[in-house]
Motif scaffolding. Structure first.
Motif, PDB file in Angstrom:
ATOM      1  N   LYS A 139      17.743  -6.079   8.975  1.00  0.00           N
ATOM      2  CA  LYS A 139      19.344  -5.923   9.213  1.00  0.00           C
ATOM      3  C   LYS A 139      18.850  -5.785  11.292  1.00  0.00           C
ATOM      4  N   THR A 140      18.122  -5.507  11.717  1.00  0.00           N
ATOM      5  CA  THR A 140      17.709  -4.807  12.655  1.00  0.00           C
ATOM      6  C   THR A 140      16.850  -5.969  13.820  1.00  0.00           C
ATOM      7  N   LYS A 141      15.730  -6.193  12.792  1.00  0.00           N
ATOM      8  CA  LYS A 141      15.262  -7.601  13.465  1.00  0.00           C
ATOM      9  C   LYS A 141      14.443  -6.814  15.311  1.00  0.00           C
ATOM     10  N   GLU A 142      14.130  -5.740  14.844  1.00  0.00           N
ATOM     11  CA  GLU A 142      13.566  -4.910  15.721  1.00  0.00           C
ATOM     12  C   GLU A 142      12.076  -4.894  15.344  1.00  0.00           C
ATOM     13  N   ASP A 143      11.648  -5.046  16.706  1.00  0.00           N
ATOM     14  CA  ASP A 143       9.975  -6.146  16.716  1.00  0.00           C
ATOM     15  C   ASP A 143       9.236  -4.515  16.659  1.00  0.00           C
ATOM     16  N   ARG A 144       9.361  -3.474  16.579  1.00  0.00           N
ATOM     17  CA  ARG A 144       8.787  -2.797  16.407  1.00  0.00           C
ATOM     18  C   ARG A 144       8.290  -2.376  15.173  1.00  0.00           C
ATOM     19  N   PHE A 145       9.455  -2.237  14.402  1.00  0.00           N
ATOM     20  CA  PHE A 145       9.777  -2.307  12.915  1.00  0.00           C
ATOM     21  C   PHE A 145       8.349  -3.064  11.783  1.00  0.00           C
ATOM     22  N   LEU A 146       8.788  -4.136  12.166  1.00  0.00           N
ATOM     23  CA  LEU A 146       8.197  -5.273  11.806  1.00  0.00           C
ATOM     24  C   LEU A 146       6.574  -4.751  11.860  1.00  0.00           C
ATOM     25  N   LYS A 147       6.094  -4.489  13.391  1.00  0.00           N
ATOM     26  CA  LYS A 147       4.403  -3.808  13.781  1.00  0.00           C
ATOM     27  C   LYS A 147       4.168  -2.814  12.875  1.00  0.00           C
ATOM     28  N   ALA A 148       5.281  -1.688  12.863  1.00  0.00           N
ATOM     29  CA  ALA A 148       4.028  -0.437  11.666  1.00  0.00           C
ATOM     30  C   ALA A 148       4.161  -0.971  10.660  1.00  0.00           C
ATOM     31  N   MET A 149       4.654  -2.111  10.085  1.00  0.00           N
ATOM     32  CA  MET A 149       4.756  -3.080   8.552  1.00  0.00           C
ATOM     33  C   MET A 149       3.155  -3.466   8.349  1.00  0.00           C
ATOM     34  N   GLU A 150       3.716  -4.031   9.481  1.00  0.00           N
ATOM     35  CA  GLU A 150       1.592  -4.587   9.857  1.00  0.00           C
ATOM     36  C   GLU A 150       1.281  -3.762   9.725  1.00  0.00           C
ATOM     37  N   THR A 151       0.859  -2.787  10.356  1.00  0.00           N
ATOM     38  CA  THR A 151      -0.296  -1.878  10.344  1.00  0.00           C
ATOM     39  C   THR A 151      -0.171  -0.907   9.054  1.00  0.00           C
ATOM     40  N   LEU A 152       0.493  -1.835   8.551  1.00  0.00           N
ATOM     41  CA  LEU A 152       1.125  -0.634   7.387  1.00  0.00           C
ATOM     42  C   LEU A 152       0.180  -1.819   6.020  1.00  0.00           C
ATOM     43  N   ASN A 153       0.158  -2.898   6.175  1.00  0.00           N
ATOM     44  CA  ASN A 153      -0.299  -3.728   5.030  1.00  0.00           C
ATOM     45  C   ASN A 153      -2.179  -3.821   5.931  1.00  0.00           C
ATOM     46  N   ALA A 154      -1.668  -3.067   7.323  1.00  0.00           N
ATOM     47  CA  ALA A 154      -3.566  -3.655   7.537  1.00  0.00           C
ATOM     48  C   ALA A 154      -4.076  -2.672   7.050  1.00  0.00           C
ATOM     49  N   GLN A 155      -3.507  -1.508   7.151  1.00  0.00           N
ATOM     50  CA  GLN A 155      -4.524   0.090   5.676  1.00  0.00           C
ATOM     51  C   GLN A 155      -5.093  -0.867   4.724  1.00  0.00           C
ATOM     52  N   LEU A 156      -3.331  -1.934   4.083  1.00  0.00           N
ATOM     53  CA  LEU A 156      -4.244  -1.923   2.930  1.00  0.00           C
ATOM     54  C   LEU A 156      -5.366  -3.090   2.477  1.00  0.00           C
ATOM     55  N   GLU A 157      -5.277  -3.532   3.769  1.00  0.00           N
ATOM     56  CA  GLU A 157      -6.599  -4.319   3.220  1.00  0.00           C
ATOM     57  C   GLU A 157      -7.712  -4.380   3.608  1.00  0.00           C
ATOM     58  N   SER A 158      -7.736  -3.033   4.132  1.00  0.00           N
ATOM     59  CA  SER A 158      -9.185  -3.120   4.570  1.00  0.00           C
ATOM     60  C   SER A 158      -9.506  -0.952   3.901  1.00  0.00           C
ATOM     61  N   GLN A 159      -9.111  -1.188   3.090  1.00  0.00           N
ATOM     62  CA  GLN A 159      -8.296   0.350   2.151  1.00  0.00           C
ATOM     63  C   GLN A 159     -10.026   0.412   1.446  1.00  0.00           C
ATOM     64  N   PRO A 160     -10.452   1.185   1.717  1.00  0.00           N
ATOM     65  CA  PRO A 160     -11.899   1.481   0.185  1.00  0.00           C
ATOM     66  C   PRO A 160     -10.922   1.384  -1.028  1.00  0.00           C
ATOM     67  N   LYS A 161     -12.312   0.469  -1.746  1.00  0.00           N
ATOM     68  CA  LYS A 161     -12.316   0.471  -2.753  1.00  0.00           C
ATOM     69  C   LYS A 161     -13.588   0.796  -4.353  1.00  0.00           C
ATOM     70  N   THR A 162     -13.271   1.150  -5.280  1.00  0.00           N
ATOM     71  CA  THR A 162     -14.417   1.656  -6.317  1.00  0.00           C
ATOM     72  C   THR A 162     -15.045  -0.065  -6.558  1.00  0.00           C
ATOM     73  N   SER A 163     -15.867   0.024  -7.052  1.00  0.00           N
ATOM     74  CA  SER A 163     -16.691  -0.650  -7.424  1.00  0.00           C
ATOM     75  C   SER A 163     -15.896  -2.507  -8.195  1.00  0.00           C
ATOM     76  N   ASP A 164     -15.136  -1.460  -9.009  1.00  0.00           N
ATOM     77  CA  ASP A 164     -14.605  -3.221 -10.346  1.00  0.00           C
ATOM     78  C   ASP A 164     -12.970  -3.508  -8.731  1.00  0.00           C
TER      79      ASP A 164
END
Length: 414
Positions: A139-164
């Motif tokens: 709705k806003t196309k505010e770039d700062r909101f996209l960057k914040a989403m990218e940060t949250l996605n980056a967390q999930l890409e690097s989240q520690p995991k169990t062995s499986d």
């Protein structure tokens, strides 16, 4: 004698006038009193709007949802604001949009940095408010909101995991999967992958990873006898709360199961129709619905410790009940669950209204008997015992209840 009468008459007249004046004054007071009770929340609105307006009245600043004295990026505002977004989509009332926008506008600066958030904490709870950004950015196309989403996605890409491959709930809780985490992270991750990851290979990898989280929770946390799922699983089996053979915590906690149900019906909004994981999650949802229905109280509500019924100290709890109601209502509406579960949802909703909802004179709506918080481990240590779950603080209007109540109200069109 005449003099006595002359003295009495003026006195009598004065007394009558005084009495009349007092009476009129009292009547005027009554009129003033009734006018001072302003009807803040109109009673002719649906329950979803009545509760949302009540939340805005309780917490005029969205950043302080959850009784916080300082603005915080955390999961509870994200939950209520996700509900608020759905109310806005139904009503097109600018007040709701402004309330949502205020949260993101306050906590995200011009560079996209999220105030009070640390990626290094690797805390799945912090992903939930990303749903606010998924609502606002188109709705806003505010770039700062996209960057914040990218940060949250980056967390999930690097989240520690169990062995499986199961996400740790937080970096400070190594080797542990909690039911909560699937709701905190997976709807956001699936939605983000669908709309913002422009690489089909990466998108498919995220979808597969999301489905894997459900597969692993089913594998490690499900009790085959009851079909219910334990709140937490410790792969290392080192935690005091963990069963030394299975790694599971001891009990079936209402809200833990509630988080899991909402995770399933919300993830299915974004997982493609042709992805093989859809059928698996729908199967898990149907098994879940049967198990939850088996422990529903006659009142329509559910107990804090799900399978312990009337055991001393247990109580009928609002947040889990609201979550189950939403899960069943949405599951039926979307065709994932058989029609019979709509009856379960309606019975639960009636139970909430009759037993746990109260309305103040000014129209403010309260949801009572909410478990304030519950977890495992930490400091002071939470041992996951029956006594632990039943002795955590109980309060009214916890956002972990009001948010799902709003969403359940919308699903049932109450």
């Amino acid at each position: 004698m005449k003099n006595s009468i002359k003295q009495i008459v003026p006195f009598a007249i004065a007394l009558v006038l005084l009495t009349t004046a007092c009476k009129n004054a009292k009547e005027n007071e009554k009129v003033v009193d009734t006018k001072t009770i302003e009807n803040i929340v109109p009673e002719n609105l649906k329950w979803s709007e009545r509760m949302m307006l009540s939340e805005i009245e309780r917490f005029p600043e969205a950043t302080k949802l959850d009784f916080s004295d300082k603005p915080r990026w955390t999961y509870t505002p994200g939950l209520v604001l996700s509900a608020c977004a759905r109310v806005y989509e139904q009503t097109n009332n600018q007040k709701y949009y402004d309330y949502i926008y205020d949260y993101a506008n306050t906590l995200i600066d011009s560079t996209g940095t999220i105030d009070t958030y640390k990626l290094s904490n690797q805390n799945l709870d912090m992903i939930k408010s990303g749903d606010v950004l998924l609502f606002l950015y188109p709705k806003t196309k505010e770039d700062r909101f996209l960057k914040a989403m990218e940060t949250l996605n980056a967390q999930l890409e690097s989240q520690p995991k169990t062995s499986d491959g199961g996400y740790w709930h937080k970096k400070i809780y190594p080797n542990q999967m909690w039911l909560d985490g699937l709701y905190m992270a997976e709807p956001f991750h699936t939605h983000y992958a669908r709309d913002y990851v422009n690489d089909p290979v990466k998108t498919e990898k995220i979808y597969n990873d999301v489905v894997l989280q459900f597969d692993l929770i089913q594998k490690h946390s499900k009790d085959e006898k009851t079909g219910l799922l334990y709140h937490g699983w410790d792969e290392s089996k080192e935690q005091k709360w963990a069963n030394k053979e299975t790694g599971n915590s001891q009990h079936f906690w209402s809200r833990g199961m509630g988080w899991y149900g909402m995770a399933m019906v919300d993830v299915l909004d974004f997982l493609p129709e042709n992805h093989p994981g859809r059928e698996k999650i729908i199967k898990y949802l149907n098994q879940y619905a049967e198990a939850i229905t088996n422990v529903q109280d006659e009142s329509g509500l559910w107990w804090q410790v799900l399978d312990q019924g009337n055991r001393e100290g247990n109580y009928l709890e609002a947040t889990g009940t609201s979550m189950f109601t939403y899960t069943f209502a949405k599951g039926v509406r979307k065709g994932y669950l058989p029609e019979k579960f709509l009856e379960v949802a309606n019975k639960a909703y009636t139970g909430l209204i009759d037993n746990l909802i109260s309305v103040e004179e000014n129209g403010i709506v309260n949801l009572n008997k909410c478990c304030a918080v519950a977890g495992l481990g930490g400091n002071p240590y939470r041992d996951g015992s029956y006594e632990y779950y039943t002795n955590e603080p109980i309060r009214s209007n916890d956002p972990k209840g009001t948010g799902p109540f709003i969403m359940a109200s919308l699903e049932l069109n109450k």
